[in-house]
Design an enzyme around this catalytic site. Structure first.
Site, mmCIF file in Angstrom:
data_model
loop_
_atom_site.group_PDB
_atom_site.id
_atom_site.type_symbol
_atom_site.label_atom_id
_atom_site.label_comp_id
_atom_site.label_asym_id
_atom_site.label_seq_id
_atom_site.Cartn_x
_atom_site.Cartn_y
_atom_site.Cartn_z
ATOM 1 N N VAL A 61 0.857 -1.184 0.000
ATOM 2 C CA VAL A 61 0.000 0.000 0.000
ATOM 3 C C VAL A 61 0.892 1.231 0.000
ATOM 4 O O VAL A 61 1.770 1.374 0.848
ATOM 5 C CB VAL A 61 -0.924 0.037 1.246
ATOM 6 C CG1 VAL A 61 -1.794 1.303 1.221
ATOM 7 C CG2 VAL A 61 -1.805 -1.200 1.308
ATOM 8 N N ALA A 106 4.422 4.201 3.051
ATOM 9 C CA ALA A 106 3.919 2.970 2.442
ATOM 10 C C ALA A 106 4.059 1.833 3.441
ATOM 11 O O ALA A 106 4.700 1.994 4.486
ATOM 12 C CB ALA A 106 4.705 2.648 1.176
ATOM 13 N N LYS A 107 3.470 0.721 3.159
ATOM 14 C CA LYS A 107 3.669 -0.479 3.973
ATOM 15 C C LYS A 107 3.319 -1.685 3.116
ATOM 16 O O LYS A 107 2.473 -1.586 2.219
ATOM 17 C CB LYS A 107 2.740 -0.439 5.208
ATOM 18 C CG LYS A 107 3.231 -1.271 6.358
ATOM 19 C CD LYS A 107 4.289 -0.523 7.150
ATOM 20 C CE LYS A 107 4.748 -1.292 8.348
ATOM 21 N NZ LYS A 107 5.656 -0.465 9.180
ATOM 22 N N GLY A 108 3.951 -2.790 3.418
ATOM 23 C CA GLY A 108 3.658 -4.008 2.675
ATOM 24 C C GLY A 108 3.441 -5.156 3.626
ATOM 25 O O GLY A 108 3.845 -5.103 4.792
#
Ligand code: NAD
Length: 417
Positions: A61, A106-108
């Protein structure tokens, strides 16, 4: 995560709305910032060691890149949800902005249980996931980093996969790499160092002497253990520490280096030098100058907030205080230095790692920690100024500062087309 991804996202949006209200943000900008710029969901097939194929849900994201390339960790966890990762991506936007780093947020995540997977399976999962998000990451687009259950080895695999596909060595595509692959000196203790700087600056701000300041730390992992050692070296008195098994208490203070040796041998701090054992719940309610939750989210909640007897809470963990507990702590005049400032030492040294990778020129540990120290002090003082200006608590002040920086960038850039 003790709360659902949806609840976590709702509470992140609510916190953003509160900051937006203070800044009197127009509705259009609120709508824009409540949504991520891009979400990529992938299904990641992995050949398991027994020959079967398993498919895992993966997501990246990218919340906002108004201030620079997206930045944020990748976590491997059985309860990863798109909503939870979206909340974390939004928090990263605010964290990088509070620290004035030229990054967005962001982050995953990949929904898997790494504890049940072999190293080979994890390598195949990581390489396939990297290939599937290849198009939207890059040293000037989106730079992942480690998070829960991912580490320097995971970053090395991502760096190698990306470099193979790109056809050129690209260390700056991820941070948190092993030092021999372009990782930064000082990265391992960076988050803890930032936490310790927040304690030091808070002692000045709130008139509590650092010498013999009584410190209680929940969680004796990467963040908690190093933080206890740095603060011990700076003259504070560490009176209690804990891990998943429970805690130990010594009113005269304990030596965290010795506790660490003991913990490495036995797997827990409990039982160290026959010190008094306490539960994690009791530990949070000890009378002290500084309480540092450095384990899980949501540990200070509406049921125990009224029993907290710390003068200041420094959030080493992400989200350890729930919004309801926040209001109770406010009424009790307990200061909370929020996660987006207090644990931002990690992302700050990630930034320094990225800069070193791009310039192919590396700094010593001392140089890195000095630069981190300067940036932490500056951010702490800026948040304190906003706290006074808007007469709000430190969490809201940090958010207002962050949202304002992001909004100013959006306005300066303008909308295209
Ligand atoms: P870690 O896994 O190294 O350590 C976690 C510690 O918490 C361990 O000592 C573990 O025993 C303890 N713990 C687990 N369950 C517990 C429970 N129920 N009660 C009390 N203690 C318990 O993790 P970490 O990297 O130190 O991260 C801790 C927190 O800090 C997380 O919220 C993480 O998101 C946050 N954080 C970490 C970094 C970083 O650079 N490592 C950066 C920013 C934020």
């Amino acid at each position: 995560m003790s709360i659902s991804g949806k609840e976590f996202l709702d509470s992140a949006i609510q916190q953003f709305e509160e900051a937006a209200e203070i800044l009197k943000l127009e509705e259009g900008l609120r709508e824009l910032l409540k949504m991520p710029k891009r979400t990529l969901i992938v299904s990641v097939p992995v050949k398991m060691d027994n020959g079967s194929i398993k498919t895992f849900m993966g997501v990246r994201v990218q919340h906002c890149d108004a201030l620079g390339p997206f930045k944020g960790g990748i976590r491997y966890y059985p309860t990863v949800t798109v909503e939870g990762v979206t909340a974390l991506a939004m928090l990263m936007t605010w964290k990088t902005a509070v620290m004035n780093l030229p990054f967005g947020g962001a982050k995953g995540g990949v929904r898997c249980n790494p504890k049940e997977m072999s190293l080979n399976e994890l390598e195949r999962l990581t390489r396939r996931y990297t290939a599937m998000i290849y198009d939207i990451i890059g040293p000037h687009i989106d730079i992942p980093a480690p998070d829960v259950y991912t580490d320097a080895q995971t970053m090395a695999w991502i760096m190698d996969t990306y470099s193979q596909l790109k056809g050129e060595p690209t260390p700056a595509v991820v941070t948190g790499k092993p030092v021999n692959l372009g990782g930064s000196e000082g990265r391992a203790e960076a988050t803890s160092y930032g936490v310790a700087v927040c304690v030091r600056e808070a002692t000045k701000k709130f008139g509590i002497p650092l010498k013999n300041a009584r410190v209680v730390i929940q969680g004796f992992g990467k963040v908690g253990a190093h933080a206890s050692q740095i603060l011990y070296d700076w003259g504070a008195k560490i009176i209690a520490v804990s891990d998943f098994k429970g805690g130990i208490l010594s009113k005269d203070g304990l030596n965290p280096y010795k506790v660490s040796e003991y913990e490495k041998k036995t797997g827990s701090v409990v039982g160290f030098e026959s010190m008094k054992s306490i539960s994690n719940e009791e530990l949070l309610e000890l009378e002290c100058d500084f309480l540092i939750p450095a384990a899980l989210e949501g540990v200070i909640h509406k049921r125990n907030a009224d029993n907290i007897r710390a003068k200041v809470i420094i959030e080493g963990a992400n989200g350890p205080v729930t919004p309801e507990a926040d209001s109770i702590l406010d009424q009790k005049n307990i200061k909370v230095i929020p996660d987006i400032l207090a644990n931002a030492g990690g992302v700050t040294v990630s930034y320094l790692e990225w800069v070193q990778n791009l310039q192919r020129f590396y700094w010593t540990r001392e140089e890195v920690l000095n630069r981190l120290d300067e940036r932490m002090v500056k951010a702490f003082n800026e948040v304190a100024e906003y706290q006074e200006k808007y007469r709000v608590n430190y969490r809201r002040a940090a958010l207002v500062l962050a949202v304002e920086r992001v909004v100013n960038a959006i306005k300066s850039r303008g909308l295209w087309p």
